[in-house]
Enzyme design. Structure first.
Site, PDB file in Angstrom:
ATOM      1  N   LYS A  73       0.822  -1.198   0.000  1.00 17.17           N
ATOM      2  CA  LYS A  73       0.000   0.000   0.000  1.00 17.17           C
ATOM      3  C   LYS A  73       0.868   1.265   0.000  1.00 17.17           C
ATOM      4  O   LYS A  73       1.980   1.272   0.527  1.00 17.17           O
ATOM      5  CB  LYS A  73      -0.922   0.006   1.229  1.00 17.17           C
ATOM      6  CG  LYS A  73      -1.963  -1.100   1.196  1.00 17.17           C
ATOM      7  CD  LYS A  73      -2.992  -0.830   0.095  1.00 17.17           C
ATOM      8  CE  LYS A  73      -3.894  -2.020  -0.152  1.00 17.17           C
ATOM      9  NZ  LYS A  73      -3.241  -3.128  -0.834  1.00 17.17           N
ATOM     10  N   ASP A  74       0.299   2.335  -0.571  1.00 17.31           N
ATOM     11  CA  ASP A  74       1.011   3.606  -0.690  1.00 17.31           C
ATOM     12  C   ASP A  74       1.439   4.145   0.675  1.00 17.31           C
ATOM     13  O   ASP A  74       0.725   3.996   1.661  1.00 17.31           O
ATOM     14  CB  ASP A  74       0.120   4.644  -1.362  1.00 17.31           C
ATOM     15  CG  ASP A  74      -0.185   4.301  -2.799  1.00 17.31           C
ATOM     16  OD1 ASP A  74       0.464   4.882  -3.684  1.00 17.31           O
ATOM     17  OD2 ASP A  74      -1.059   3.445  -3.033  1.00 17.31           O
ATOM     18  N   LYS A  75       2.590   4.816   0.660  1.00 19.30           N
ATOM     19  CA  LYS A  75       3.057   5.466   1.878  1.00 19.30           C
ATOM     20  C   LYS A  75       2.315   6.777   2.105  1.00 19.30           C
ATOM     21  O   LYS A  75       1.866   7.070   3.220  1.00 19.30           O
ATOM     22  CB  LYS A  75       4.561   5.714   1.802  1.00 19.30           C
ATOM     23  CG  LYS A  75       5.112   6.478   3.015  1.00 19.30           C
ATOM     24  CD  LYS A  75       6.629   6.552   2.985  1.00 19.30           C
ATOM     25  CE  LYS A  75       7.158   7.245   4.238  1.00 19.30           C
ATOM     26  NZ  LYS A  75       8.642   7.225   4.310  1.00 19.30           N
TER      27      LYS A  75
END
Length: 439
Positions: A73-75
């Site tokens: 998942k995106d930071k």
């Protein structure tokens, strides 16, 4: 050549932040409620999945590899994802997460038990919320129409910029790791080095990156960098397929024959002239982007030159946005078994347009199942010997459950949509807005 549709760019501002970008995992299946693994639904902000795993592993005194997860998942987002931990190690998990919440933007939302450890890919998809700003009413109308149109008709399933690291060059480390074991490279990379000499020198210096030699550069990170290299080659192939599709829509078979006959030589000449003219004003990223587009278009032109007139006529007759090729390895959508496309008949084109299946592209590696005939001929230019398991990825995907809300008082639009596992919301947004996004 990266964009699949011909609409004009839509002006607005996207902040890749935890407030304006929200992701929620959609599990592949319902969890059983009993078993040896504790399933945790965790919400995080401004942390990558790897950072989250490291924090939780330390908190529970576990090796990181014992923690299962279904997706990265995106930071720079608020993301909700599922993790699995050995149940015997989680007796006091509520208290531990209460402590973690005081130090990090991590919150435990729910927990249950299950019989299996979560594995990468055990995911139905993701639900997204995106807020776009500085959007005037005229552009809002364009956005709503384009958003709905592309969601319905699909978009190229490019890996997003997040896949390639902060500086966008993780694939270079993966390339260097691969060349340790095999000096061969793909025709695409060979041509790219000719079109963009700076790329060749940057690749040659990749092994000087401190990560390449540090002890922290462990097996998991090596696999991550190699997967970035696989993704880079997949994106290059997909560029060529998007280019081919655009040409087939815009030109007649006779025009295609004339264009492709002269394209390669002209492309090489114009690329070198442009780089020389731009000099220091052209950034490495911009010039490399131009070279990648030119390289993909050149290989596409060479492929089209080899086709007989009948094949060109069949290609140009296809009505959908993404052209099918005889021999494409396709997969039933949104999941199913691979099969080889015998012909791009009107019936098969219609079945594809109705989301019945999608062509796939290669993630180069060992024991790759490759397409045959025309599709295999084009894909071959983008394959490389990589010391990792191979797989195939949907080339074209669709968004579902789309919702659009415009708030003129603040000049903002809110978008809600779902994508299948592995598809990037930022890649979807790039196609809708027709502009490149960066972190």
């Amino acid at each position: 050549m990266y964009f699949a549709y011909s609409h004009a760019p839509i002006s607005c501002y996207f902040a890749h932040s935890s407030r304006d970008f929200v992701v929620q995992e959609i599990p592949l299946y319902a969890f059983s409620g009993s078993g040896e693994h504790r399933i945790l639904r965790v919400r995080k902000k401004n942390l990558s999945t790897f950072e989250l795993l490291s924090i939780i592993a330390q908190a529970f005194n576990l090796p990181t590899k014992s923690i299962g997860y279904a997706g990265l998942k995106d930071k720079h987002a608020t993301t909700t994802q599922y993790l699995s931990l050995p149940a015997k190690s989680t007796q006091h998990f509520c208290a531990i997460f209460d402590s973690l919440a005081k130090q990090h933007d991590i919150k435990l939302l729910d927990s249950t038990l299950h019989s299996n450890k979560l594995r990468l890919g055990h995911l139905k998809g993701n639900r997204f919320f995106v807020r776009l700003k500085k959007l005037n009413p005229t552009n809002a109308k364009k956005l709503e129409s384009t958003f709905s149109h592309i969601a319905k008709n699909g978009f190229p399933n490019f890996f997003g910029f997040q896949r390639f690291g902060i500086n966008g060059d993780n694939y270079l480390l993966g390339l260097s790791l691969s060349k340790r074991k095999n000096a061969q490279t793909s025709p695409y990379l060979s041509l790219l080095a000719q079109l963009h000499p700076s790329f060749a020198s940057t690749h040659a210096q990749a092994h000087q990156n401190p990560l390449f030699h540090t002890k922290r550069y462990n097996r998991a990170m090596q696999e991550f960098f190699i997967s970035s290299y696989q993704s880079f080659l997949f994106n290059a192939w997909l560029r060529a397929r998007v280019c081919l599709s655009a040409w087939a829509r815009e030109f007649s078979p006779q025009e295609l024959q004339e264009i492709t006959r002269h394209y390669a030589a002209q492309a090489l000449e114009s690329t070198f002239s442009r780089d020389s003219a731009c000099g220091l004003e052209s950034t490495f990223e911009t010039s490399l982007q131009n070279a990648q587009d030119t390289c993909a278009a050149t290989l596409c032109a060479q492929f089209l030159q080899s086709l007989p007139t009948a094949a060109l006529e069949s290609l140009c007759a296809q009505p959908q946005s993404f052209a099918l090729l005889e021999g494409d390895l396709c997969c039933h959508y949104p999941h199913g078994k691979l099969f080889s496309l015998e012909s791009a008949s009107p019936q098969e084109c219609d079945r594809f347009s109705q989301q019945g299946f999608s062509p796939t592209g290669a993630l180069s590696g060992q024991n790759l199942k490759a397409p045959s005939t025309l599709a295999g001929q084009l894909e071959q230019s983008f394959l490389a010997p990589i010391p990792a398991p191979s797989s195939r990825r949907y080339a074209w995907v669709w968004a579902s459950e789309v919702e659009f809300c415009y708030k003129p008082e603040v000049a903002q639009a809110e978008l809600h949509f779902s994508l299948p596992s592995g598809a990037y919301a930022t890649s979807f947004l790039e196609q809708v807005l027709k502009q490149y996004l960066r972190s």
